[in-house]
Design an enzyme around this catalytic site. Structure first.
Site, PDB file in Angstrom:
ATOM      1  CD  GLU A  22      -2.372   1.407   2.766  1.00 24.82           C
ATOM      2  OE1 GLU A  22      -3.594   1.750   3.001  1.00 24.82           O
ATOM      3  OE2 GLU A  22      -1.868   0.776   3.873  1.00 24.82           O
TER       4      GLU A  22
ATOM      5  CE  LYS B  65      -7.803   0.553   3.779  1.00 29.14           C
ATOM      6  NZ  LYS B  65      -6.628   1.374   4.563  1.00 29.14           N
TER       7      LYS B  65
ATOM      8  CB  CYS C  37      -3.602  -1.623   5.225  1.00 28.24           C
ATOM      9  SG  CYS C  37      -2.684  -1.038   6.634  1.00 28.24           S
TER      10      CYS C  37
END
Length: 547
Positions: free
Chosen positions: A301, A361, A412
């Site tokens: 990321e 995301k 993440c």
């Protein structure tokens, strides 16, 4: 003394201590009184903290839950509320210490809010401890507590769930049966059975006055149960190999120049050059025979600090590195969405066709990627302005075709959310690729805690997990939850690992959230039954008083 008939008079009724009244379970009096209960709550919270990475004394988690349970068993609900808050804070204060780089006030505020969930849970525990089979009902209550923490407020904060302390332990196989909620329940049940054992020891000592045979009978069942819970995990059926098909995955950790709240540094494109430079190094190592040729490569990321859609230099730099390695590369980038918003994107970059399919995301970090109650928060806290453009959430699963496989992209923070990971696996993702940027929290307890989550996800879904991090910990986790390769933190590194391609689904992947909802229903039903039982008893006492 004798009465008028000459028979011995009855002894005066003993004064009942406050903690053994009709409103509390028999034998629940706690040795040492209130100070000992506070000590038990604090010790339980600290034991639970020690079970989590990086200390990873996973076997202390049941003991911590046992102490937390005993601290509130047999007390009035108001006292259970604040004892639970104390225990929750003792657990979360060190466990969430990784928040300190953002600010000590943010750390304290987060712990203060999250501890409320444990306070409410402890009221429920105090209630259900008045029922038969109370260890079962008390263990169930950990599941709705963690569900609520993962949903409210602002999208939830599911960090530090009990199951995440069991990245590789005797309890881990339960993940393949019922996911992280079932692991939490199993650990909690073992803990409440230990609590029953300790309570039985004291009750047996008082009742049997040293007669060991009676005490042994009293302890046999809870001890057997506490041992059986972890041992039964080995009976969980888990998928095996599938014909030996493998894929070579390159992993790049490029590092960043800054630390804390400014991890990307002041000079533009440094992070981009760090990661594309390691990609060129990988390509050279492959040509020299030092590494096997990858089928695909995962960058972290934020592996580029410049939007490659809008900046020609960033686009050309990435494209040159991808062409050099010669295989599709998963690039982590923050890209502009219109003039006011952004998205955290996992972008497939093909050596022939350039940027293509992507995953945005879905679960965003509150106060990190978007600002809840924006107008108020931005006025009160100057640091909140560091968020900049507000992120928008994606609306699809992270299944992305790369070379010979469809990877499951997880970004993440999302690795902590059951539904996101499960949806990606069901969409066909294998292996799972977790792209993460932990630069702000480097050398805290966040990176190892996050790696433990990847270990649980690997077992839960029968998938290898690749973690690519800017500063570490980058890793390869096998489908049985073992960390086969990992990097040190703050050190540029890269490797090519050979991972199995798994497609068979576990029971946990198939049934989804059903075990979690079943445990939530059991816990809620037990609380309702205990509440109703208490009201009935009070009604009976009132009627007896009127007569």
């Amino acid at each position: 003394m004798q009465d008028k008939t000459g028979a011995p008079a009855a002894a005066p009724a003993a004064v009942t201590p406050p903690e053994t009244t009709a409103a509390t379970p028999r034998g629940a009096a706690f040795p040492g009184g209130l100070p000992a209960r506070v000590a038990a709550a604090v010790a339980g919270g600290l034991a639970l903290f020690l079970a989590f990475p990086p200390i990873s004394l996973w076997f202390l988690a049941p003991l911590g839950i046992a102490l937390l349970t005993l601290s509130v068993r047999g007390v009035r609900l108001r006292r259970a509320l604040w004892l639970g808050y104390v225990g929750g804070a003792a657990f979360l204060l060190p466990t969430l210490a990784w928040v300190r780089p953002i600010g000590y006030d943010a750390w304290a505020g987060l712990v203060a809010i999250e501890s409320l969930y444990y306070a409410v849970m402890s009221v429920g525990v105090a209630l259900v401890c008045r029922l038969r089979w109370w260890p079962l009902w008390a263990a169930c209550l950990w599941v709705p507590t963690e569900w609520a923490r993962g949903a409210f407020p602002f999208g939830g904060f599911p960090w530090a769930r009990v199951g995440f302390s069991q990245g590789e332990s005797v309890f881990t196989p339960y993940a393949a049966l019922g996911g992280v909620p079932l692991v939490t329940f199993a650990v909690a049940l073992c803990g409440t059975l230990i609590a029953l054992t300790l309570a039985s020891v004291r009750r047996g000592q008082a009742r049997d006055a040293g007669r060991s045979r009676g005490l042994t009978r009293l302890l046999a069942l809870p001890v057997a149960g506490a041992l059986a819970v972890p041992l039964l995990a080995y009976a969980v059926q888990r998928p095996g190999g599938e014909g030996g098909r493998t894929v070579n995955v390159g992993i790049v950790q490029g590092n960043v120049p800054g630390r804390g709240m400014t991890p990307m540094g002041d000079e533009p494109a440094v992070v981009l050059r760090n990661h594309t430079g390691k990609l060129h190094e990988m390509a050279q190592a492959v040509r020299e025979g030092k590494l096997p040729r990858p089928d695909l490569v995962a960058l972290p990321e934020n592996s580029t600090d410049i939007d490659p859609y809008r900046d020609a230099y960033a686009n050309a730099t990435i494209d040159a590195a991808v062409k050099d390695v010669g295989v599709p590369v998963l690039v982590g980038a923050v890209v502009a969405i219109g003039d006011e918003h952004r998205a955290t994107r996992s972008l497939v970059w093909d050596p022939a066709t350039g940027p293509g399919a992507f995953y945005d995301k879905q679960k965003l970090v509150p106060f990190g990627e978007f600002t809840p109650m924006k107008d108020i928060v931005l006025k009160l806290f100057q640091r909140a302005n560091l968020v900049g453009r507000q992120s928008v959430a994606g609306d699809r699963d992270g299944d992305l075709r790369m070379g010979p496989v469809t990877v499951g992209a997880v970004n993440c923070y999302e690795v902590a959310f059951d539904g996101v990971v499960r949806g990606t696996v069901r969409a066909g993702g294998s292996p799972l690729v977790v792209q993460t940027n932990n630069a702000t929290y480097a050398l805290t307890n966040l990176p190892p805690q996050q790696l433990a989550m990847s270990q649980l996800r690997a077992v839960e879904h029968n998938r290898p997990v690749i973690t690519a991090a800017t500063t570490g910990i980058s890793a390869y986790v096998t489908p049985d939850g073992h960390v086969a390769w990992e990097t040190r933190e703050l050190v540029p590194d890269m490797n090519v690992v050979t991972v199995p391609v798994r497609t068979e689904l576990t029971i946990a992947t198939r049934v989804g959230a059903a075990p979690e909802w079943a445990l939530i229903a059991l816990g809620a039903g037990a609380v309702a039954a205990a509440f109703w039982q208490g009201r009935r008893r009070r009604g009976e006492l009132a009627e007896g008083g009127d007569s």
